[in-house]
Design an enzyme around this catalytic site. Structure first.
Site, mmCIF file in Angstrom:
data_model
loop_
_atom_site.group_PDB
_atom_site.id
_atom_site.type_symbol
_atom_site.label_atom_id
_atom_site.label_comp_id
_atom_site.label_asym_id
_atom_site.label_seq_id
_atom_site.Cartn_x
_atom_site.Cartn_y
_atom_site.Cartn_z
ATOM 1 N N LEU A 58 8.205 -39.907 -29.714
ATOM 2 C CA LEU A 58 7.481 -38.663 -29.431
ATOM 3 C C LEU A 58 6.129 -38.689 -30.147
ATOM 4 O O LEU A 58 5.972 -38.210 -31.268
ATOM 5 C CB LEU A 58 8.324 -37.472 -29.882
ATOM 6 C CG LEU A 58 9.446 -37.093 -28.922
ATOM 7 C CD1 LEU A 58 10.204 -35.871 -29.423
ATOM 8 C CD2 LEU A 58 8.888 -36.826 -27.520
ATOM 9 N N HIS A 59 5.140 -39.247 -29.447
ATOM 10 C CA HIS A 59 3.792 -39.347 -30.025
ATOM 11 C C HIS A 59 3.161 -37.956 -30.208
ATOM 12 O O HIS A 59 2.826 -37.554 -31.298
ATOM 13 C CB HIS A 59 2.869 -40.148 -29.084
ATOM 14 C CG HIS A 59 3.339 -41.509 -28.737
ATOM 15 N ND1 HIS A 59 3.218 -42.597 -29.569
ATOM 16 C CD2 HIS A 59 3.903 -41.990 -27.603
ATOM 17 C CE1 HIS A 59 3.675 -43.690 -28.972
ATOM 18 N NE2 HIS A 59 4.107 -43.352 -27.793
ATOM 19 N N ASP A 60 2.991 -37.260 -29.092
ATOM 20 C CA ASP A 60 2.131 -36.064 -29.085
ATOM 21 C C ASP A 60 2.594 -34.906 -29.967
ATOM 22 O O ASP A 60 1.755 -34.251 -30.612
ATOM 23 C CB ASP A 60 1.968 -35.578 -27.629
ATOM 24 C CG ASP A 60 1.156 -36.559 -26.798
ATOM 25 O OD1 ASP A 60 1.324 -36.565 -25.570
ATOM 26 O OD2 ASP A 60 0.362 -37.329 -27.380
#
Ligand code: RIB
Ligand code: CA
Length: 316
Positions: free
Chosen positions: A243-245
């Site tokens: 989960l980058h964002d």
């Protein structure tokens, strides 16, 4: 201390979708002025539609969503349909958005919001290509003093890229925009792959979302399951999906989850193998003053605990 006014600029995108939901359920921490959309993972048509659908799915029809730029400033841009699906949300069916369309362009919304704010009153979180933010700074340089911080997902300091060996997707997709933002002199935090790769979507974490009672949590589980499956297929199992964002929004809520260092950063816009690379002066050899706080480590369990706490608040 007055709450920051926050603008989330995104290209949903499956991890963007979770960032949107985290922002919508965290308005005790900041005032979410609006969500602006940009072409990136998928076309602007889909990123704009997905953002509108997610806002309504979360039961927040009052949150305004704006359509932004349909392409990068100079380069041909990039897409990531192989990990987000052709529609940008892994084919997970969301109710069609019904709220009225905002006539104002995203770039003008960013400018207007900043002009109406006190100095240092606005935080902008770009989690896709930075085209909208760059054009706002070009069109209205007077807004700079109004921006307290830009917390962006993008780049990689000391590891490989995920779109080319040198470059991370958001920067690769519009490096000229990223260079304009990073060189703007506005304080900024880089949530690059160095740190976001630690936010792994494990089976246990997926199961937690599945076991929450709300339709939204089930949609999140479906989206993350699709995302994880596509990443595993694309990388032959080398990566699980991360989960980058949402790391950007988590930073606004609890910055102690993350740790990093201040470095001088610039973007390679040359037509070389380094196109879109965020060049980070790790040993300060350039003599240039540091312009970005580059995040390098995170407490991934604290991150997911925060995510679970907030997303579980949605009872729909
Ligand atoms: O490299 C990861 C970034 O590219 C994330 O923002 C993801 O949504 C894609 O836009
Ligand atoms: Ca994104």
């Amino acid at each position: 201390m007055t709450k920051q006014t926050v603008i989330l600029d995104c290209d949903p995108g499956l991890d963007d979708a979770v960032a949107i939901l985290l922002a919508l359920t965290s308005q005790e921490n900041f005032d979410l002025a609006g969500i602006t959309t940009v072409a990136g993972n998928v076309s602007l048509y889909h990123t704009y539609r997905n953002a509108r659908a997610l806002v309504e799915l979360a039961g927040c029809p009052e949150v305004r969503v704006f359509e932004g730029c349909a392409r990068a400033i100079m380069s041909e841009g990039a897409r990531a349909e192989e990990v987000h699906g052709a529609d940008g949300i892994g084919g997970v069916p969301l109710p069609a958005p019904t709220a009225p369309i905002e006539e104002q362009h995203a770039v003008d919304f960013i400018i207007e919001t900043c002009r109406n704010a006190p100095d240092k009153g606005v935080t902008i979180c770009p989690i896709g290509p930075m085209t909208n933010v760059a054009l706002a700074l070009i069109k209205a340089p007077d807004i700079k003093p109004k921006i307290n911080e830009i917390v962006f997902m993008g780049g990689v300091a000391f590891g490989p890229g995920n779109t080319s060996p040198a470059a991370e997707f958001n920067i690769y997709a519009d490096p000229h925009a990223a260079e304009i933002v990073i060189k703007s002199g506005i304080p900024q935090v880089m949530m690059g792959l160095d740190v976001t790769q630690q936010a792994i979507i494990t089976e246990d974490r997926l199961r937690y979302f599945r076991e929450l009672p709300s339709a939204v949590s089930h949609a999140v589980a479906e989206m993350l399951s699709a995302y994880r499956k596509m990443v595993i297929e694309k990388t032959g199992g080398a990566r699980q999906g991360v989960l980058h964002d949402p790391c950007t929004i988590a930073y606004l809520i609890d910055p102690t989850i993350f740790e990093g260092e201040d470095y001088f950063v610039e973007v390679d816009c040359s037509s070389s193998a380094n196109f879109g690379r965020t060049t980070v002066d790790g040993l300060a050899v350039t003599g240039q003053p540091a312009n970005v706080k580059v995040m390098l480590n995170m407490n991934d369990q604290a991150f997911y605990d925060l995510l679970f706490d907030r997303i579980s608040r949605i009872k729909k």
